[in-house]
Design a protein around this motif. Structure first.
Motif, PDB file in Angstrom:
ATOM      1  N   SER A  50       0.812  -0.798   0.411  1.00 15.82           N
ATOM      2  CA  SER A  50      -0.052  -0.067   0.208  1.00 15.82           C
ATOM      3  C   SER A  50       1.062   1.288   0.349  1.00 15.82           C
ATOM      4  O   SER A  50       2.228   1.161  -0.106  1.00 15.82           O
ATOM      5  N   GLY A  51      -0.081   2.382  -0.205  1.00 12.48           N
ATOM      6  CA  GLY A  51       0.782   3.277   0.020  1.00 12.48           C
ATOM      7  C   GLY A  51       1.618   3.843   0.973  1.00 12.48           C
ATOM      8  O   GLY A  51       2.813   4.620   1.379  1.00 12.48           O
ATOM      9  N   THR A  52       0.368   3.869   1.351  1.00  7.71           N
ATOM     10  CA  THR A  52       0.962   3.913   3.704  1.00  7.71           C
ATOM     11  C   THR A  52       2.696   3.171   4.383  1.00  7.71           C
ATOM     12  O   THR A  52       3.798   4.284   3.982  1.00  7.71           O
ATOM     13  N   LYS A  53       2.596   2.081   3.345  1.00  8.44           N
ATOM     14  CA  LYS A  53       3.644   1.913   3.749  1.00  8.44           C
ATOM     15  C   LYS A  53       5.092   1.809   3.289  1.00  8.44           C
ATOM     16  O   LYS A  53       6.029   1.867   3.581  1.00  8.44           O
ATOM     17  N   ASP A  54       4.951   2.267   2.216  1.00  4.71           N
ATOM     18  CA  ASP A  54       5.823   2.211   1.591  1.00  4.71           C
ATOM     19  C   ASP A  54       6.143   3.828   1.169  1.00  4.71           C
ATOM     20  O   ASP A  54       7.375   4.253   1.327  1.00  4.71           O
ATOM     21  N   LYS A  55       5.407   4.940   1.891  1.00  2.38           N
ATOM     22  CA  LYS A  55       5.846   6.245   2.678  1.00  2.38           C
ATOM     23  C   LYS A  55       6.794   6.027   3.849  1.00  2.38           C
ATOM     24  O   LYS A  55       7.855   6.452   4.041  1.00  2.38           O
ATOM     25  N   VAL A  56       5.681   5.296   4.790  1.00  2.00           N
ATOM     26  CA  VAL A  56       6.887   4.572   5.563  1.00  2.00           C
ATOM     27  C   VAL A  56       8.318   3.993   5.417  1.00  2.00           C
ATOM     28  O   VAL A  56       9.235   4.405   6.418  1.00  2.00           O
ATOM     29  N   LYS A  57       8.248   3.104   4.937  1.00  2.00           N
ATOM     30  CA  LYS A  57       9.615   2.515   4.356  1.00  2.00           C
ATOM     31  C   LYS A  57      10.686   3.871   3.847  1.00  2.00           C
ATOM     32  O   LYS A  57      11.868   3.802   4.268  1.00  2.00           O
ATOM     33  N   GLY A  58      10.049   4.617   3.052  1.00  4.91           N
ATOM     34  CA  GLY A  58      10.664   5.941   2.445  1.00  4.91           C
ATOM     35  C   GLY A  58      11.037   6.341   3.580  1.00  4.91           C
ATOM     36  O   GLY A  58      12.627   6.984   3.642  1.00  4.91           O
ATOM     37  N   MET A  59      10.270   7.051   4.674  1.00  4.20           N
ATOM     38  CA  MET A  59      10.687   7.743   5.544  1.00  4.20           C
ATOM     39  C   MET A  59      11.902   7.469   6.522  1.00  4.20           C
ATOM     40  O   MET A  59      12.773   7.856   6.965  1.00  4.20           O
ATOM     41  N   ALA A  60      11.364   5.807   6.765  1.00  8.77           N
ATOM     42  CA  ALA A  60      13.145   4.875   7.340  1.00  8.77           C
ATOM     43  C   ALA A  60      14.047   5.274   6.795  1.00  8.77           C
ATOM     44  O   ALA A  60      14.928   5.766   7.331  1.00  8.77           O
TER      45      ALA A  60
ATOM     46  N   GLY B  72      15.122   6.684   0.297  1.00  9.16           N
ATOM     47  CA  GLY B  72      13.964   7.269   0.174  1.00  9.16           C
ATOM     48  C   GLY B  72      13.010   7.958   0.229  1.00  9.16           C
ATOM     49  O   GLY B  72      11.978   7.619   0.418  1.00  9.16           O
ATOM     50  N   GLU B  73      13.240   9.222  -0.479  1.00 12.63           N
ATOM     51  CA  GLU B  73      12.322   9.966  -1.602  1.00 12.63           C
ATOM     52  C   GLU B  73      12.018   9.720  -2.503  1.00 12.63           C
ATOM     53  O   GLU B  73      10.936   9.651  -2.669  1.00 12.63           O
ATOM     54  N   VAL B  74      12.401   8.808  -3.157  1.00 14.28           N
ATOM     55  CA  VAL B  74      11.648   7.920  -4.119  1.00 14.28           C
ATOM     56  C   VAL B  74      10.972   7.128  -3.447  1.00 14.28           C
ATOM     57  O   VAL B  74       9.453   7.061  -3.875  1.00 14.28           O
ATOM     58  N   GLN B  75      10.516   6.205  -2.358  1.00 13.01           N
ATOM     59  CA  GLN B  75       9.898   5.531  -2.266  1.00 13.01           C
ATOM     60  C   GLN B  75       8.788   5.933  -1.236  1.00 13.01           C
ATOM     61  O   GLN B  75       7.070   5.954  -1.687  1.00 13.01           O
ATOM     62  N   GLN B  76       8.279   7.317  -1.066  1.00 12.37           N
ATOM     63  CA  GLN B  76       7.486   8.017  -0.860  1.00 12.37           C
ATOM     64  C   GLN B  76       6.829   8.692  -1.671  1.00 12.37           C
ATOM     65  O   GLN B  76       5.859   8.180  -1.361  1.00 12.37           O
ATOM     66  N   LYS B  77       7.161   9.039  -3.028  1.00 15.70           N
ATOM     67  CA  LYS B  77       6.905   9.770  -4.328  1.00 15.70           C
ATOM     68  C   LYS B  77       5.709   8.713  -4.672  1.00 15.70           C
ATOM     69  O   LYS B  77       4.746   8.541  -4.809  1.00 15.70           O
ATOM     70  N   VAL B  78       6.543   7.359  -4.581  1.00 17.62           N
ATOM     71  CA  VAL B  78       5.482   6.164  -4.846  1.00 17.62           C
ATOM     72  C   VAL B  78       4.044   5.648  -4.086  1.00 17.62           C
ATOM     73  O   VAL B  78       3.124   5.964  -4.657  1.00 17.62           O
TER      74      VAL B  78
END
Length: 59
Positions: A2-12, A43-49
């Motif tokens: 999900s988008g939320t998981k991608d955003k959390v992994k990106g922040m980490a 991480g920045e790319v993961q958050q955008k995804v």
């Protein structure tokens, strides 16, 4: 994923990347600094995804 998981992994990844950059600067370790920069970008790319996934889900 999900988008939320991608955003959390990106922040980490961004946080860890920032720490690596700081350690690399403090110890004058160019390799560590470069690894940190790459991880931060990842991480920045993961958050955008995650943002895109969430935007696509919304009607």
């Amino acid at each position: 994923m999900s988008g939320t998981k991608d955003k959390v992994k990106g922040m980490a990844n961004e946080a860890v990347g920032n720490i690596k950059q700081g350690v690399g600067k403090a110890t004058d370790n160019d390799r560590m600094r470069a690894e940190g920069e790459m991880q931060e970008r990842k991480g920045e790319v993961q958050q955008k995804v995650g943002e895109v996934k969430d935007a696509v889900k919304k009607p």
